[in-house]
Enzyme design. Structure first.
Site, PDB file in Angstrom:
ATOM      1  N   GLU A   1       0.813  -0.990   0.286  1.00 25.62           N
ATOM      2  CA  GLU A   1       0.025   0.276  -0.120  1.00 25.62           C
ATOM      3  C   GLU A   1       0.691   1.052   0.326  1.00 25.62           C
ATOM      4  OE1 GLU A   1      -2.466   0.286   3.243  1.00 25.62           O
ATOM      5  OE2 GLU A   1      -2.998  -2.233   3.076  1.00 25.62           O
TER       6      GLU A   1
ATOM      7  N   ASP B   1       0.809   4.370  -3.459  1.00 25.70           N
ATOM      8  CA  ASP B   1       0.251   5.232  -2.528  1.00 25.70           C
ATOM      9  C   ASP B   1       1.313   6.202  -3.505  1.00 25.70           C
ATOM     10  OD1 ASP B   1      -1.055   7.750  -1.520  1.00 25.70           O
ATOM     11  OD2 ASP B   1       1.365   7.726  -0.129  1.00 25.70           O
TER      12      ASP B   1
ATOM     13  N   GLU C   1      -4.164   0.397  -4.267  1.00 26.58           N
ATOM     14  CA  GLU C   1      -3.011   1.081  -3.689  1.00 26.58           C
ATOM     15  C   GLU C   1      -1.207  -0.174  -4.436  1.00 26.58           C
ATOM     16  OE1 GLU C   1      -3.061   4.963  -1.494  1.00 26.58           O
ATOM     17  OE2 GLU C   1      -2.675   3.627  -0.637  1.00 26.58           O
TER      18      GLU C   1
END
Length: 232
Positions: free
Chosen positions: A51, A55, A127
């Site tokens: 994640e 991102d 993500e």
């Protein structure tokens, strides 16, 4: 990995437009920490680290696309648009369109408490999948997918206005819930400054309320608050 799981991920590959050399990376992107914690053999093999990477990858690709779209544009305006396009709600909606919620591997406790319906987990998974694309296919694969995903939004001449009602309806439908209903709860104030309060209901149960100086504005605020509640 079971044959059934592999078949699910291969089908997802088609939607992502990328054939993975290492399918386990994609599987990890869809594995919640609660599942990894319940299986000693999978300890640490969850999607939280992905994640973080995803991102950053999305942020970079969007910055690149926005710069190429408007090289001389104001930094503040582009930063604001990027933030809106990659908001948690936007990513959750895109995750639902890809079918990611159904592919999440959750622990028994998380599943029991409704984790599969938490839109925050959907956005996290999105993500992580971007990170998986980057790790397996490099920046080119991630850039190609993100560019295609956000092409329609980037072609708009002006910054799109967030439509919380539409986003809420799409997410509820992805969860298997009916479309929300809105009822006027109260209105007060002088005629020239009337204020409305609206309640958002799903299956007849109140999900959230919102206020505004028009019924439409109040409905949007109620939908925004409902989305925040669903994100858990």
């Amino acid at each position: 990995m079971t044959p059934a799981r592999e078949a699910q991920l291969r089908a997802l590959e088609d939607r992502l437009g990328h054939r993975f050399e290492d399918l386990s990376v994609l599987d990890r992107a869809l594995t919640h920490s609660s599942r990894a914690n319940e299986e000693p053999a999978a300890a640490g093999r969850h999607n939280e680290p992905l994640e973080f990477l995803g991102d950053s990858v999305i942020g970079f690709v969007m910055a690149d696309l926005l710069h190429r779209r408007d090289p001389d544009g104001r930094e503040g305006a582009k930063s604001k648009l990027r933030g809106q396009l990659v908001s948690a709600r936007s990513l959750a909606r895109r995750a639902a369109e890809l079918g990611l919620p159904d592919l999440l591997l959750l622990g028994r406790g998380e599943e029991k408490t409704g984790g599969r319906k938490k839109t925050a987990l959907w956005a996290d998974a999105y993500e992580a999948v971007i990170a998986a694309l980057y790790l397996d296919g490099g920046l080119e694969a991630a850039h190609r997918f993100v560019s295609a995903e956000f092409a329609a939004d980037l072609e708009r001449p002006a910054m799109p206005t967030e439509d919380h009602k539409s986003t809420l309806q799409e997410i509820l439908q992805a969860r298997g819930d009916p479309v929300p209903e809105y009822e006027l709860v109260a209105e007060e104030g002088p005629d020239h400054r009337r204020r409305f309060r609206v309640r958002c209901l799903v299956r007849g149960e109140a999900l959230a309320e919102g206020e505004g100086f028009s019924k439409k504005q109040a409905q949007q605020e109620a939908a925004r608050n409902a989305l925040a509640r669903l994100a858990g």
